[in-house]
Design a protein around this motif. Structure first.
Motif: not given
Length: 269
Positions: A200-210
């Motif tokens: 989930a953190v991988r997904f969110l990081a990609n979504h937010l661009g960090y």
């Protein structure tokens, strides 16, 4: 020292102290972090309905605010309530887990939007309802109850000694088709294959661009192992599971010693 801009924390026994409260020190630290532009994310095994009071308490309702619920099964934008990720158990996998629970005479639960729904009453399942603040519903046939409903995850409840025995047995019974982790010593959590806090953190990081290297993650349970592995800096609180401490980059103060304030002071700009 590396520059970290994102802090992702587990809730129970990490952010919250032993009285299930956010200490004034932790609350002030979170408010300072957000005021400085740092991103603060809650990542919990809890249902999102069981996280709402904490979201409101810490003011986690900004444009860039998200929470990770159900051990990575859902990611929700807290300002709008929009789900950007939603992966639940299949009905077949849930049915098989229910059969296992019945075979070994233990309680199993899943969730509606407002309730913790259990197959039988137990001390451990009542603890889950208390922690989430949700309605507690006992049903005669839990498989039938969820026939036409989404199943975000399941938990099997038992005494800690029994949970340790049941975990490898359930993995074999389910033929490695799902993720099975211990969040609390009395909670055996079941999520779809590949669904955990780390993914989930991988997904969110990609979504937010960090970048993952910008993230500090902190937790206490075995269900936080993948979370700490993906973060640039993975920290375990002093009261954490021994298995989590093994994979952590460092061990900090306990949840009763204002762990979030400690991280803000020592690791974040």
């Amino acid at each position: 020292m590396a520059e970290y801009t994102v802090l992702i924390t587990d809730i129970d026994d990490t952010l919250l102290n032993s009285n299930h409260e956010i200490s004034p020190e932790n609350l002030s630290a979170i408010q300072r972090l957000q005021a400085k532009g740092n991103i603060f994310v809650l990542a919990s095994g809890r249902p999102n309905g069981g996280m709402q009071k904490i979201v409101e308490t810490i003011g986690l309702q900004k444009e860039d605010s998200y929470l990770i619920a159900f051990n990575g099964g859902k990611i929700i934008h807290t300002q709008t309530g929009v789900e950007i990720l939603n992966k639940g158990l299949s009905h077949d996998d849930f049915s098989q887990a229910c059969d296992f629970a019945e075979l070994y005479d233990v309680s199993i639960c899943s969730y509606t939007k407002t309730a913790v729904v259990v197959s039988k009453d137990s001390e451990q399942s009542r603890i889950e309802a208390m922690l989430t603040g949700m309605e507690y519903k006992i049903v005669d046939d839990i498989k039938a109850f969820f026939t036409d409903k989404a199943i975000p995850k399941a938990i099997i409840f038992a005494e800690s000694e029994k949970i340790e025995i049941l975990q490898p047995m359930l993995r074999e019974y389910m033929e490695q088709k799902v993720e099975i982790t211990i969040s609390k010593p009395i909670f055996l959590e079941i999520t779809p294959k590949g669904v955990h806090k780390g993914e989930a953190v991988r997904f969110l990081a990609n979504h937010l661009g960090y970048k993952l290297s910008e993230i500090i993650a902190v937790g206490d349970g075995e269900n936080d192992i993948e979370l700490l592995k993906v973060a640039g800096l993975g920290l375990a609180v002093a009261n954490a599971s021994p298995k989590l401490k093994i994979v952590a980059d460092g061990v900090i103060v306990s949840n009763d010693e204002h762990a979030i304030a400690h991280i803000e002071e020592h690791f974040l700009k």
